[in-house]
Design an enzyme around this catalytic site. Structure first.
Site, PDB file in Angstrom:
ATOM      1  N   SER A  29       9.512   5.582  -3.387  1.00 19.42           N
ATOM      2  CA  SER A  29       9.316   4.597  -2.332  1.00 19.42           C
ATOM      3  C   SER A  29       8.212   5.104  -1.428  1.00 19.42           C
ATOM      4  CB  SER A  29      10.621   4.455  -1.533  1.00 19.42           C
ATOM      5  OG  SER A  29      10.358   3.868  -0.279  1.00 19.42           O
ATOM      6  N   GLY A  59       0.809  -1.221   0.000  1.00 26.50           N
ATOM      7  CA  GLY A  59       0.000   0.000   0.000  1.00 26.50           C
ATOM      8  C   GLY A  59       0.833   1.256   0.000  1.00 26.50           C
ATOM      9  N   GLN A  82      15.141  -8.517  -3.796  1.00 27.75           N
ATOM     10  CA  GLN A  82      13.812  -9.139  -3.642  1.00 27.75           C
ATOM     11  C   GLN A  82      13.370  -9.764  -4.967  1.00 27.75           C
ATOM     12  OE1 GLN A  82      10.265  -7.485  -1.494  1.00 27.75           O
ATOM     13  NE2 GLN A  82       9.695  -6.697  -3.484  1.00 27.75           N
ATOM     14  N   HIS A 119       4.455   1.805  -8.149  1.00 25.34           N
ATOM     15  CA  HIS A 119       3.444   0.738  -8.160  1.00 25.34           C
ATOM     16  C   HIS A 119       2.547   0.868  -9.386  1.00 25.34           C
ATOM     17  CE1 HIS A 119       4.086   1.242  -3.660  1.00 25.34           C
ATOM     18  NE2 HIS A 119       4.358  -0.030  -3.836  1.00 25.34           N
ATOM     19  N   ASP A 147      13.803  -2.860  -5.592  1.00 30.59           N
ATOM     20  CA  ASP A 147      14.083  -3.947  -4.643  1.00 30.59           C
ATOM     21  C   ASP A 147      14.705  -5.099  -5.429  1.00 30.59           C
ATOM     22  OD1 ASP A 147      12.829  -2.860  -2.135  1.00 30.59           O
ATOM     23  OD2 ASP A 147      11.145  -2.716  -3.499  1.00 30.59           O
ATOM     24  N   GLY A 202       9.250  -4.306  -8.790  1.00 35.02           N
ATOM     25  CA  GLY A 202      10.132  -3.213  -9.208  1.00 35.02           C
ATOM     26  C   GLY A 202      11.604  -3.557  -8.992  1.00 35.02           C
TER      27      GLY A 202
END
Ligand code: PAF
Length: 292
Positions: free
Chosen positions: A198, A43, A166, A49, A163, A160
């Site tokens: 971010s 969120g 990740q 995003h 990161d 994305g």
């Protein structure tokens, strides 16, 4: 792309589910001809995003976004409690970009009471950088992503490159567990001054936000000279520049081999590198990277 029994997108129409069973029931009524694109988030959405949702919309018939601040990936309770939340704005943004479905579970819909998180084998990709400085972060992150993949069974999932570690760990997860989802990495979206977008940027003062432009400036400069200047020298230079004012504290700054995320000390023509950084500015933790 779907050729018959296709999902028809409706402008300004978004369906929100809080319960996984209801979401799964709904998905089971849709034709299997539709491809599903999934964007997991915590969120407090921003253009980064939204770029993932736009990409999913252009690749897939249905875009699903999840909003869940996952407690198991925070090694610091205060960081978890301070994580920014802006549900009303998130829903508006998701409508604007024509996301089709939102999954916004409560913790109990994801985790059972006192659930222990199993240890994942991530081929050592989790040993360095974020893995070293945020113990158990990746284990918690992977456990929620695996659960979300089991609920949604997406054809594609979008992450994305901000990161970066990740992203590579999720690619490892789907390989290791034979999950039938293609992982798509998407470029980092930046503020006008170069700072990577971010959710945590909302916690920065205007002044700190301006000052942080120095991070990406230094990463770009490094890309120009990393092949012929020793890594130690480059790192020392960047460290000096970033900490010239007292407000930035560097947590790590490492040249890594992008296949292993292991920090590297010198240039080798056969290796593909990324320069990864984590800093703390006025108590806000930011990460960024540049692929070299
Ligand atoms: O990148 C994030 O926002 C989170 O790590 C993710 C992938 C949504 C899992 O909680």
């Amino acid at each position: 792309m779907c050729l018959n029994n296709c999902y028809i997108k409706q402008k300004n129409h978004i369906i929100v589910f809080n319960k996984k069973e209801e979401l799964k029931n709904h998905l089971s009524t849709l034709s299997k001809n539709n491809t599903i694109g999934f964007i997991p988030t915590m969120g407090s959405l921003h253009e980064g995003h939204l770029s993932l949702i736009n990409r999913s919309n252009s690749d897939c018939d249905i875009s699903i976004c999840s909003i869940f601040i996952n407690p198991t990936q925070f090694n610091d309770k205060a960081d978890y409690l301070n994580y920014p939340k802006d549900t009303k704005n998130d829903l508006n943004l998701l409508k604007q970009v024509e996301c089709d479905i939102i999954y916004m579970p409560e913790i109990t819909d994801i985790y059972t009471k006192n659930q222990t998180i199993k240890k994942y084998n991530l081929s050592g990709l989790d040993l360095f950088l974020e893995g070293k400085y945020r113990p158990d972060h990746f284990n918690g992150m992977v456990s929620v992503v695996e659960k979300l993949f089991q609920i949604i069974e997406p054809d594609y999932a979008y992450f994305g490159e901000k990161d970066l570690q990740q992203l590579y760990i999720i690619k490892e997860l789907v390989k290791d567990k034979n999950i039938n989802t293609t992982i798509i990495g998407c470029p980092t979206i930046r503020e006008r001054n170069g700072l990577a977008k971010s959710s945590r940027n909302k916690l920065l003062s205007k002044d700190d936000l301006g000052y942080c432009s120095i991070i990406y400036q230094q990463l770009i400069l490094c890309k120009e000279s990393f092949e012929d200047t020793p890594f130690t020298e480059l790192k020392k230079n960047i460290e000096e520049k970033l900490t010239k004012e007292d407000r930035i504290k560097i947590e790590y700054l490492e040249f890594v081999d992008i296949k292993t995320f292991k920090p590297q000390q010198k240039f080798n023509i056969k290796t593909k590198y990324a320069l990864c950084i984590a800093v703390n500015i006025s108590g806000v933790r930011l990460i960024d990277n540049i692929i070299l």
